[in-house]
Design a protein around this motif. Sequence first.
Motif, PDB file in Angstrom:
ATOM      1  N   TYR A  23      51.978  21.496  21.999  1.00 17.03           N
ATOM      2  CA  TYR A  23      52.711  21.564  23.275  1.00 17.03           C
ATOM      3  C   TYR A  23      54.210  21.498  22.998  1.00 17.03           C
ATOM      4  N   PHE A  24      54.953  22.462  23.526  1.00 18.23           N
ATOM      5  CA  PHE A  24      56.408  22.502  23.376  1.00 18.23           C
ATOM      6  C   PHE A  24      57.063  22.864  24.704  1.00 18.23           C
ATOM      7  N   GLU A  25      58.227  22.292  24.934  1.00 23.83           N
ATOM      8  CA  GLU A  25      59.141  22.847  25.929  1.00 23.83           C
ATOM      9  C   GLU A  25      59.780  24.095  25.308  1.00 23.83           C
ATOM     10  N   PHE A  26      60.120  25.080  26.128  1.00 24.62           N
ATOM     11  CA  PHE A  26      60.685  26.314  25.595  1.00 24.62           C
ATOM     12  C   PHE A  26      61.932  26.045  24.758  1.00 24.62           C
ATOM     13  N   ASP A  27      62.822  25.168  25.243  1.00 21.41           N
ATOM     14  CA  ASP A  27      64.066  24.897  24.532  1.00 21.41           C
ATOM     15  C   ASP A  27      63.820  24.284  23.163  1.00 21.41           C
ATOM     16  N   GLU A  28      62.744  23.515  23.026  1.00 22.05           N
ATOM     17  CA  GLU A  28      62.461  22.856  21.754  1.00 22.05           C
ATOM     18  C   GLU A  28      62.035  23.852  20.678  1.00 22.05           C
ATOM     19  N   LEU A  29      61.501  24.986  21.091  1.00 21.69           N
ATOM     20  CA  LEU A  29      60.970  25.938  20.123  1.00 21.69           C
ATOM     21  C   LEU A  29      61.824  27.195  19.977  1.00 21.69           C
ATOM     22  N   CYS A  30      62.552  27.554  21.041  1.00 18.55           N
ATOM     23  CA  CYS A  30      63.308  28.815  21.011  1.00 18.55           C
ATOM     24  C   CYS A  30      64.807  28.657  21.222  1.00 18.55           C
ATOM     25  N   ASP A  31      65.275  27.467  21.512  1.00 13.95           N
ATOM     26  CA  ASP A  31      66.704  27.264  21.715  1.00 13.95           C
ATOM     27  C   ASP A  31      67.273  26.336  20.642  1.00 13.95           C
ATOM     28  N   ARG A  32      66.600  26.304  19.503  1.00 11.06           N
ATOM     29  CA  ARG A  32      67.053  25.551  18.338  1.00 11.06           C
ATOM     30  C   ARG A  32      67.079  26.507  17.150  1.00 11.06           C
ATOM     31  N   PRO A  33      67.792  26.161  16.075  1.00 11.91           N
ATOM     32  CA  PRO A  33      67.885  27.068  14.908  1.00 11.91           C
ATOM     33  C   PRO A  33      66.573  27.138  14.123  1.00 11.91           C
ATOM     34  N   LEU A  34      65.578  27.780  14.734  1.00 15.45           N
ATOM     35  CA  LEU A  34      64.279  27.980  14.099  1.00 15.45           C
ATOM     36  C   LEU A  34      64.061  29.467  13.872  1.00 15.45           C
ATOM     37  N   GLY A  35      63.141  29.790  13.006  1.00 13.39           N
ATOM     38  CA  GLY A  35      62.884  31.193  12.713  1.00 13.39           C
ATOM     39  C   GLY A  35      61.434  31.434  12.360  1.00 13.39           C
ATOM     40  N   ALA A  36      61.177  32.616  11.788  1.00 16.89           N
ATOM     41  CA  ALA A  36      59.811  33.033  11.491  1.00 16.89           C
ATOM     42  C   ALA A  36      59.097  32.034  10.578  1.00 16.89           C
ATOM     43  N   ALA A  37      59.809  31.458   9.606  1.00 13.81           N
ATOM     44  CA  ALA A  37      59.182  30.500   8.684  1.00 13.81           C
ATOM     45  C   ALA A  37      58.600  29.314   9.445  1.00 13.81           C
ATOM     46  N   ASP A  38      59.361  28.803  10.408  1.00 14.59           N
ATOM     47  CA  ASP A  38      58.888  27.664  11.204  1.00 14.59           C
ATOM     48  C   ASP A  38      57.673  28.051  12.026  1.00 14.59           C
ATOM     49  N   TYR A  39      57.693  29.241  12.594  1.00 16.22           N
ATOM     50  CA  TYR A  39      56.583  29.676  13.437  1.00 16.22           C
ATOM     51  C   TYR A  39      55.325  29.946  12.613  1.00 16.22           C
ATOM     52  N   PHE A  40      55.488  30.553  11.434  1.00 14.84           N
ATOM     53  CA  PHE A  40      54.330  30.758  10.572  1.00 14.84           C
ATOM     54  C   PHE A  40      53.727  29.416  10.157  1.00 14.84           C
ATOM     55  N   GLY A  41      54.603  28.447   9.845  1.00 13.99           N
ATOM     56  CA  GLY A  41      54.114  27.119   9.488  1.00 13.99           C
ATOM     57  C   GLY A  41      53.351  26.467  10.629  1.00 13.99           C
ATOM     58  N   LEU A  42      53.840  26.662  11.846  1.00 17.15           N
ATOM     59  CA  LEU A  42      53.200  26.074  13.020  1.00 17.15           C
ATOM     60  C   LEU A  42      51.772  26.598  13.189  1.00 17.15           C
ATOM     61  N   PHE A  43      51.603  27.915  13.034  1.00 18.47           N
ATOM     62  CA  PHE A  43      50.288  28.500  13.317  1.00 18.47           C
ATOM     63  C   PHE A  43      49.346  28.492  12.122  1.00 18.47           C
ATOM     64  N   LYS A  44      49.783  27.870  11.033  1.00 24.11           N
ATOM     65  CA  LYS A  44      48.833  27.561   9.976  1.00 24.11           C
ATOM     66  C   LYS A  44      48.008  26.337  10.363  1.00 24.11           C
ATOM     67  N   ASP A  45      48.577  25.489  11.229  1.00 26.82           N
ATOM     68  CA  ASP A  45      47.898  24.258  11.647  1.00 26.82           C
ATOM     69  C   ASP A  45      47.365  24.318  13.073  1.00 26.82           C
ATOM     70  N   PHE A  46      47.919  25.216  13.895  1.00 26.36           N
ATOM     71  CA  PHE A  46      47.534  25.268  15.306  1.00 26.36           C
ATOM     72  C   PHE A  46      47.124  26.682  15.704  1.00 26.36           C
ATOM     73  N   HIS A  47      46.109  26.769  16.546  1.00 26.93           N
ATOM     74  CA  HIS A  47      45.635  28.080  17.019  1.00 26.93           C
ATOM     75  C   HIS A  47      46.041  28.367  18.467  1.00 26.93           C
ATOM     76  N   THR A  48      46.579  27.343  19.154  1.00 28.33           N
ATOM     77  CA  THR A  48      46.967  27.507  20.555  1.00 28.33           C
ATOM     78  C   THR A  48      48.329  26.853  20.786  1.00 28.33           C
ATOM     79  N   LEU A  49      49.175  27.549  21.545  1.00 26.42           N
ATOM     80  CA  LEU A  49      50.491  27.013  21.895  1.00 26.42           C
ATOM     81  C   LEU A  49      50.630  26.932  23.408  1.00 26.42           C
ATOM     82  N   ALA A  50      50.974  25.750  23.892  1.00 25.62           N
ATOM     83  CA  ALA A  50      51.344  25.559  25.289  1.00 25.62           C
ATOM     84  C   ALA A  50      52.872  25.519  25.341  1.00 25.62           C
TER      85      ALA A  50
END
Length: 515
Positions: free
Chosen positions: A357-384
């Motif tokens: 579970y994320f607020e939009f700003d926590e995931l898309c309004d911070r200096p994150l990129g593809a590496a962070d997102y790939f890491g996230l979906f190695k552990d999680f199959h669903t995003l709220a």
Amino acid sequence: MRRIVGSVRYFRSALRCRNRLLRRSQCLIENDHTPPFHGSGYRVISANVGKINGIVRPNMFIVSRALSTETALEKAVSEVYTAGPLVEYERRIAAGDLVDGDTCQVGTLRELQRLYDELVESADACKLDRYASSEKSGRSRWLWSRLMPQSSYSPVTGLYLYGGVGTGKTMLMDLFYDQLPGNWRKKRIHFHDFMLNVHSRLQKHKGVSDPLEVVAGEISDEAILLCLDEFMVTDVADALILNRLFGHLFNNGVILVATSNRAPDNLYENGLQRDLFLPFVATLKERCVVHEIGSSVDYRKLTSAEQGFYFIGKNLSDLLKQKFKELIGEHEARPQVVEVVMGRTLQVPLGANGCAYFEFDELCDRPLGAADYFGLFKDFHTLALDGVPIFGLHNRTAAYRFVTLVDVMYENKARLMCTAEGSPIQIFSKVVTIADAQHIAPRTASRSRKTDVSDLCVDNELGFAKDRTISRLTEMNSREYLEHHAAMLAEKHNLSHQVGSADSMQALIKRVPHV
């Protein structure tokens, strides 16, 4: 292991026998009793032909001692003669798995079949067999190249497929890839993931005079056939290294198959220091056949396109949290930490049972990129994801991150549950290309001014990428996609249960006293 290697060698031998048979065309006659493969344009031809239960069999295969039964022999001959993406495509149409009648896809399949045939014909020359290839490491290859500089361009030209969103580029490339022999040195990877891997390797080889050459050596040792999905250059760091990286890769004999929404000449358009990127475009067009998929059909939008878990409106946080709790069931949601590349970590505010579970700003309004997102979906199959906004000039960077997030989710077949201020089309309505801006407000063709159109974001890369994101969001919230996701989770659960049962049995056996 010996049996596996022996089977692989036999299969390669069978392919070479077929190729020699075809090259001796003056000695070949067409068997009138053998029907052509439906729509493929191919007919089995053979010299000194025999039949086993109606299957055409060149007598040259009889002498093989690797296959001892007629059934196995029939299977081997059938695999040799029916392999290829075009045949598989028509089989799926006949089975109802694909929609028939798209001439643009058939034209693309002819190119893929052409490439497939050339690869099979030149498998030895291209050193595709992983068991027969050199086991030198990338660093050893680099040292050897310093002593004995040499060029070994592949005799086979690759393929660069581009076209509009939802035209089936990824599906066609995967169909082609899945038909290739398992013993080949091949790799299929999303372009984002590929570049992350390259940067990680560069970090490991710091201090070497030419780390890119070492990295290219490692990659080409692992895969001579490189299939890259969604080739899209937006990062200046990627743009600056691509020419030298692929120069080394092509020099090592790598064959590239790529899909993209953009033609090669339009890659990294208007990007910083693009003049340094242009030599790569020339190299790309030299080493790949460039083919456009001209279909105007977006197959993702042919799904049921139900609302799914995409909730439109403001102040819907409570609803999203309620749905999130339903998904995690009896599990307790708590903050978690996910590891990503090069020792970095990503903080997950709430996670449980494969759901984050994320607020939009926590995931898309911070200096994150593809590496962070790939890491996230190695552990999680669903995003709220709560609070997807309308994108415009004021939050253009967040829009780029959201596009990347959706790309990574789609690549990982993840499920999205979100609240948004508008439909997928509405949230990107203020993002336009320069050409679109000329029709909307001529004075803002090269710049965006609030006096012309409120918060209009004129951005070519984002303007092209938004169509892909809208298409993917539509599919990800369709009944078909969600049913496939549920089936995937059920399969993983069953597999995990079987492994758990096996582990329990082993533990029980260990506790039983020896008699």
